[in-house]
Design a protein around this motif. Structure first.
Motif, short mmCIF file in Angstrom:
data_model
loop_
_atom_site.label_atom_id
_atom_site.label_comp_id
_atom_site.label_asym_id
_atom_site.label_seq_id
_atom_site.Cartn_x
_atom_site.Cartn_y
_atom_site.Cartn_z
N THR A 45 0.86 -1.18 0.00
CA THR A 45 0.00 0.00 0.00
C THR A 45 0.90 1.23 0.00
N LEU A 46 0.70 2.08 -1.00
CA LEU A 46 1.49 3.30 -1.18
C LEU A 46 0.70 4.50 -0.71
N ALA A 65 0.63 6.31 -12.04
CA ALA A 65 0.31 5.49 -13.21
C ALA A 65 1.52 4.66 -13.64
N ARG A 66 2.69 5.27 -13.59
CA ARG A 66 3.92 4.54 -13.94
C ARG A 66 4.19 3.42 -12.94
N LEU A 67 4.02 3.70 -11.66
CA LEU A 67 4.27 2.68 -10.64
C LEU A 67 3.27 1.54 -10.76
N VAL A 76 -3.66 2.34 -2.73
CA VAL A 76 -3.02 3.66 -2.73
C VAL A 76 -3.86 4.59 -1.85
N ILE A 77 -3.17 5.29 -0.97
CA ILE A 77 -3.80 6.31 -0.12
C ILE A 77 -3.28 7.66 -0.61
N VAL A 78 -4.17 8.51 -1.10
CA VAL A 78 -3.77 9.83 -1.57
C VAL A 78 -4.24 10.86 -0.55
N ARG A 99 -2.08 2.00 7.54
CA ARG A 99 -2.24 1.17 6.34
C ARG A 99 -1.06 1.16 5.38
N ALA A 100 -0.25 2.21 5.35
CA ALA A 100 0.77 2.33 4.30
C ALA A 100 1.99 1.46 4.58
N ASP A 101 2.56 0.94 3.50
CA ASP A 101 3.83 0.22 3.55
C ASP A 101 4.99 1.10 3.10
N VAL A 102 4.71 2.04 2.18
CA VAL A 102 5.72 2.97 1.65
C VAL A 102 5.04 4.32 1.41
N GLY A 103 5.85 5.39 1.32
CA GLY A 103 5.27 6.71 1.13
C GLY A 103 6.09 7.61 0.22
#
Length: 196
Positions: A45-46, A65-67, A76-78, A99-103
């Protein structure tokens, strides 16, 4: 000369402390270094924390979109911050940390937004989430100052340079060039070793 209350009101200053945020200083200072990097973005989850400066939202969508084309992201959390110089709201921050794994944090293109974008990434690190801040090279001094204040003087920041202007008001060609430049650097900051 008599100073009226109207004149005094004009003299008020608002000072924003870029070290302030949803984490207390005590929590931040107790955690040393960066969070462990992930092996892949597949199944992760990004969280993307954007201040909305200039083309930041377009950049965020294009980078996402690229990722997504390269990785099977779980979610994805925006987060769109209400101002360029403030941390995310407590509610948004709690969701990201839960929730996020990376940011990814963006975009640092002025003094206060660069320091806050950098601090947002550092606070993600302190919460155990590997992160990367994206800022303009012209404002790197602000990023450097907040890294020192956060006791992470060597924390890497991905920088965008000219001809892409610091205010992120970019046409399509410049945006494409920025994406080509930052995508591999973002991946290198988040992933232990990119094999794709």
């Amino acid at each position: 000369m008599t100073i009226t209350s109207e004149r005094l009101m004009l003299a008020n200053l608002v000072v924003i402390d870029p070290r302030s945020g949803v984490l207390s200083a005590a929590v931040g200072e107790s955690i040393k270094g960066e969070a462990p990097r992930v092996d892949t973005l597949d199944g992760k989850t990004l969280a993307i924390i954007s201040n909305g400066m200039g083309s930041a939202n377009i950049l965020q969508k294009a980078l996402l979109a690229r990722l997504r084309a390269r990785y099977d992201l779980k979610d994805v959390i925006v987060v769109r911050k209400p101002s360029v110089s403030v941390p995310p709201s407590r509610k948004d921050w709690q969701e990201v940390v839960a929730r996020a794994d990376v940011g990814i944090t963006l975009f640092g293109g002025c003094g206060s937004c660069t320091s806050r974008t950098t601090r947002d990434a550092i606070e993600l690190e302190w919460a155990g989430i590997p992160a990367v801040a994206i800022c303009h090279e012209a404002l790197f001094g602000s990023a450097e100052a907040i890294r020192k204040m956060s006791k992470m003087p060597d924390y890497p920041v991905v920088t965008v340079g000219y001809p892409a202007g610091p205010t992120a008001e970019w046409d399509d060609d410049i945006l494409e060039n920025v994406l080509e430049l930052i995508e591999p650097q973002v991946l290198a900051r988040l992933i232990v070793r990119s094999t794709r």
